[in-house]
Design an enzyme around this catalytic site. Sequence first.
Site, short mmCIF file in Angstrom:
data_model
loop_
_atom_site.label_atom_id
_atom_site.label_comp_id
_atom_site.label_asym_id
_atom_site.label_seq_id
_atom_site.Cartn_x
_atom_site.Cartn_y
_atom_site.Cartn_z
N LYS A 83 -14.47 39.18 13.59
CA LYS A 83 -14.50 40.54 13.05
C LYS A 83 -14.98 40.49 11.61
CE LYS A 83 -11.28 43.85 14.59
NZ LYS A 83 -9.86 44.28 14.61
C1 E4P Z 1 -8.64 46.96 16.16
O1 E4P Z 1 -9.66 46.33 16.24
C2 E4P Z 1 -8.24 47.66 14.92
O2 E4P Z 1 -8.06 46.75 13.89
C3 E4P Z 1 -7.01 48.49 15.17
O3 E4P Z 1 -7.18 49.22 16.37
C4 E4P Z 1 -6.67 49.41 14.01
O4 E4P Z 1 -5.63 50.25 14.40
P1 E4P Z 1 -4.77 51.12 13.36
O5 E4P Z 1 -5.64 52.18 12.80
O6 E4P Z 1 -3.65 51.67 14.19
O7 E4P Z 1 -4.29 50.17 12.30
#
Ligand code: E4P
Length: 215
Positions: A83
């Site tokens: 990521k």
């Molecule tokens: C996934 O890849 C993201 O980091 C995650 O869904 C973020 O979610 P949040 O907005 O609930 O922190």
Amino acid sequence: MKIFIDTANLDEIRKANEWGIIDGVTTNPTLVAKENKDFKEIVREIIRIVDGPISVEVISTDVEGMIKEAVEMSEWSQNIVVKIPMIPEGLKAVKILNGRNVKTNITLIFSVNQALLAAKAGATYVSPFIGRLDDIGHDGMQIVRDMVNVFKLYNFKTEIIVASIRHPLHVIEAAKAGAHVATIPFNVIEKMFAHPLTDIGLERFLSDWGKVPNR
Ligand code: E4P
């Protein structure tokens, strides 16, 4: 639509994986911090549990740092997807990592333009954060619908992971929009199972079965 689980909690990953519905896992620094365990150990265990793409995030914000982290993490398993934040340095890193066969997931995407740039740079996945958009009064899912259309129109290979999912309706809308993947927190997956008529129906079947003679 593929279902990824959005957590770094090993018990949740094990449970959901046993249900046979998990195609992959996404983590982020916040989710990892919640576990209070060694990062590498968590990821190694996830790799053992799930046979599918596992997103792990870099902490660096400069190209060299991102590439160093990404290459190191990609050596842990061929299922590792790195990521990378949606910043100019991040897109530079994606281009270089593509040349090294490292899969990438561009995170913190909040607009179609950002997704378009990430796809042009050759990202394997983009992650629009729809819940966080809803939180500030925008229609998060609309950017997913638009992204799906734009990616189809120009035949981009980049897959859309709907992220920051808060409730089961988000999952339905993601599927209706034609997203490639929804990454879903464990508590939302549990809610997807639930229907009062299922519970009432099962209770009735079991109680009626009790009335069958000589069973
Ligand atoms: C996934 O890849 C993201 O980091 C995650 O869904 C973020 O979610 P949040 O907005 O609930 O922190």
